[in-house]
Design an enzyme around this catalytic site. Structure first.
Site, PDB file in Angstrom:
ATOM      1  CB  CYS A 384      -1.006   0.085   1.295  1.00 49.23           C
ATOM      2  SG  CYS A 384      -2.606   0.763   0.723  1.00 49.23           S
ATOM      3  CG  HIS A 510      -3.783  -3.696   2.963  1.00 45.46           C
ATOM      4  ND1 HIS A 510      -2.629  -3.418   3.812  1.00 45.46           N
ATOM      5  CD2 HIS A 510      -4.387  -2.688   2.487  1.00 45.46           C
ATOM      6  CE1 HIS A 510      -2.849  -2.019   3.879  1.00 45.46           C
ATOM      7  NE2 HIS A 510      -3.728  -1.668   2.960  1.00 45.46           N
ATOM      8  CD  GLU A 512      -1.616  -6.682   5.013  1.00 47.64           C
ATOM      9  OE1 GLU A 512      -1.073  -6.728   3.709  1.00 47.64           O
ATOM     10  OE2 GLU A 512      -1.625  -5.278   5.217  1.00 47.64           O
TER      11      GLU A 512
END
Ligand code: GLN
Length: 540
Positions: A384, A510, A512
């Protein structure tokens, strides 16, 4: 199974006992027995959601596929269960009141005085039952945020009492997570705080069915007996939750203590004799017996509170296990990075991740970090804001646009290579207004990203207001930073990749948030693999 069963998890004595991990572990064990499970969290604060909270106060804001900004415990639920959560899985006091007040204005309670009981508690119950009524789940586990005795969690505890009463003991139960402190001087485990917190719960009309006891020492039989006697639970419903090396041990520890069996017995359910934990044990085995080791730098602004990057930390655990590799993380504050400090700060690192973030503080440090990484060909992963900084760095130092910046960092820049998204320009309100949730991205054939994913079309989650400015796309690509992932509807650049570099990937989304024990994220797996290779290349 006809109707869903409801399990409530309350907390006593102190906060931070790990209700989220216990809920996720129980959910995983029930799932491993073939049941369908979802986990929900109620947060007792007045914010509508945690999206507007500083990560220092509340840790990471976890984003769901449907674009809800939620508590970081939802990340644990997804990582353990490998099932996506949604807006319905995280409800705050603010949202409950907001719903009730909106209904009041619409005239839904016409003629009535709107009160905490029954109107607020009814709205809480509606949100509990909503997940059960979907027909998708056998179990709804609801974690009640805060500790028993807090003024602000009272309406939730009252709603739990009512649900138990409405549905009966075979359909709803309460697990109370509590602390058994060990007094070193007296060499004793103490049950009194637990007795008091159960008494408090009883004063609200709620009898816990199971006690899960956080402890540093094993609970001897006499302590278990004492707890059972004073707290009115069966001896086999006193469950020890001893401190673990990793949160991923907790399901195995809960299995040893038979938490899942006790739950099934209370709710009068049959199941196969043993849950299938083969994959989980495999993951743990690899995690605990690594053959490789790397150190990865994590450059961010909130490094004093690792919870601010919870999902990134956990994604490295998953990717490490997959690569048989111990991943040590070195936290580096972006504000400390400048041309003088960078080489010392990055000494000994095998890969560097530049983290997401907001605001201009620390951004120049991130840009300087990426210059060093690019020039020294160290594996790089930008997420990001990390990806946006990579674009700025490249525009400044390779394309030659000296003043290049993001309008978040410098609103007056001559070269806004990262700019506010068009749709964001009219927005002034801060809550829930970013580009949020899952969007499609098409990956270019032959790119490292496409290779890592093994597919050309992906869905990833977002939380941002700024984007790659396509007016600069041609110049940046010609100079060697390629846009290899694009949103097919908006043309927004989602992934950039550097040519002639062992592993240099920046993503606007994102990744993750999608990494789980079952499905480690391919980009984290690829990044750790590249870091292992890089380390070997230095010693070869
Ligand atoms: N601040 C940047 C934006 O809003 C990046 C956001 C992030 O890193 N999550 O676009």
């Amino acid at each position: 199974m006809s109707a869903a069963k409801y399990i409530f998890v309350t907390g006593g004595v102190t906060s931070s006992l790990g209700k989220g991990i216990i809920s996720a572990s129980l959910g995983m064990l029930l799932q491993a027995r073939g049941f369908k499970v979802t986990i929900q969290k109620f947060d007792p604060y007045i914010n509508i959601d945690p999206g507007t909270l500083n990560p220092y106060e509340h840790g990471e804001c976890y984003v769901t596929n449907d674009g809800a900004e939620t508590d970081l415990d939802l990340g644990h639920y997804e990582r353990f269960l490998n099932v996506p959560t949604s807006q319905a899985n995280n409800i705050t006091t603010g949202r409950i009141y907001n719903n009730v007040i909106t209904k009041e204005r619409q005239g839904e309670y016409l003629g009535k005085t709107v009160q905490v009981i029954p109107h607020i508690t009814d709205e809480i119950k509606r949100n509990i039952y909503l997940l059960g009524e979907s027909g998708e789940y056998d179990f709804i586990i609801t974690e009640i945020g805060g500790s028993v005795g807090d003024i602000e969690s009272l309406p939730f505890i009252e709603a739990v009492r009512q649900v138990k009463w409405d549905l009966g003991a075979n359909n709803a139960m309460v697990i109370h997570l509590t602390l058994i402190p060990y007094l070193k001087a007296a060499k004793e485990l103490k049950t009194k705080p637990t007795q008091h917190s159960v008494k408090e719960l009883l004063s609200y009309g709620v009898q816990p069915d199971i006690l899960v006891c956080r402890t540093e020492m094993h609970l001897p039989q006499d302590i278990r007996k004492k707890l059972a006697l004073f707290c009115n639970v069966h001896l086999n419903s006193v469950i020890e939750a001893i401190d673990a090396d990793t949160i991923y041990d907790v399901p195995i520890l809960m299995r040893k203590e038979k938490l899942d069996e006790r739950v099934l017995a209370k709710l009068k359910l049959q199941s196969k004799a043993e849950p299938d934990l083969e994959h989980w044990k495999d993951f743990l085995g690899k995690l605990k017996n690594p053959t490789e080791e790397v150190t990865i730098g994590l450059v961010g602004k909130y490094v004093t509170l690792p919870d601010a990057y919870k999902s990134i930390v956990e994604a490295f655990v998953h990717a490490g296990s997959q690569n048989d590799c111990r991943v040590n993380l070195k936290w580096i504050s972006s504000e400390e990075i400048n041309p003088e400090t960078v080489s010392t700060l990055f000494k000994g690192l095998d890969g560097i991740l530049v983290a997401p973030g907001f605001g201009e503080r620390g951004m120049e440090g991130k840009i300087e970090a990426i210059r060093y990484i690019r020039e020294n060909k160290i594996p790089f992963f930008g997420i990001c804001l990390g990806m946006q900084c990579a674009v700025i760095e490249f525009a400044r130092h390779v394309v030659g646009l000296e003043d290049a910046s993001s309008t978040e960092l410098n609103p007056k820049t001559k070269h806004p290579v990262i700019d506010l998204m068009e749709a964001q320009k009219k927005i002034t309100a801060k809550g829930g207004t970013m580009r949020l949730g899952a969007y499609t991205c098409k990956l270019k054939k032959g790119s490292k990203a496409a290779q890592a994913y093994g597919e050309a079309t992906i869905q990833e989650r977002h939380r941002h207001r700024y984007e790659f400015n396509n007016a600069y796309l041609d110049r940046i690509e010609e100079a060697g930073l390629k846009a290899v992932g694009i949103n097919p509807e908006s043309n927004l650049v989602e992934v950039v990749e550097l040519k002639d570099h062992p592993w240099f990937i920046g993503v606007q989304y994102h990744p993750e948030l999608r990494s789980t024990v079952m499905n480690p994220h391919p980009l984290f797996v690829g990044f750790v693999e590249a870091s292992v290779k890089y380390k070997k290349s230095l010693t070869a």
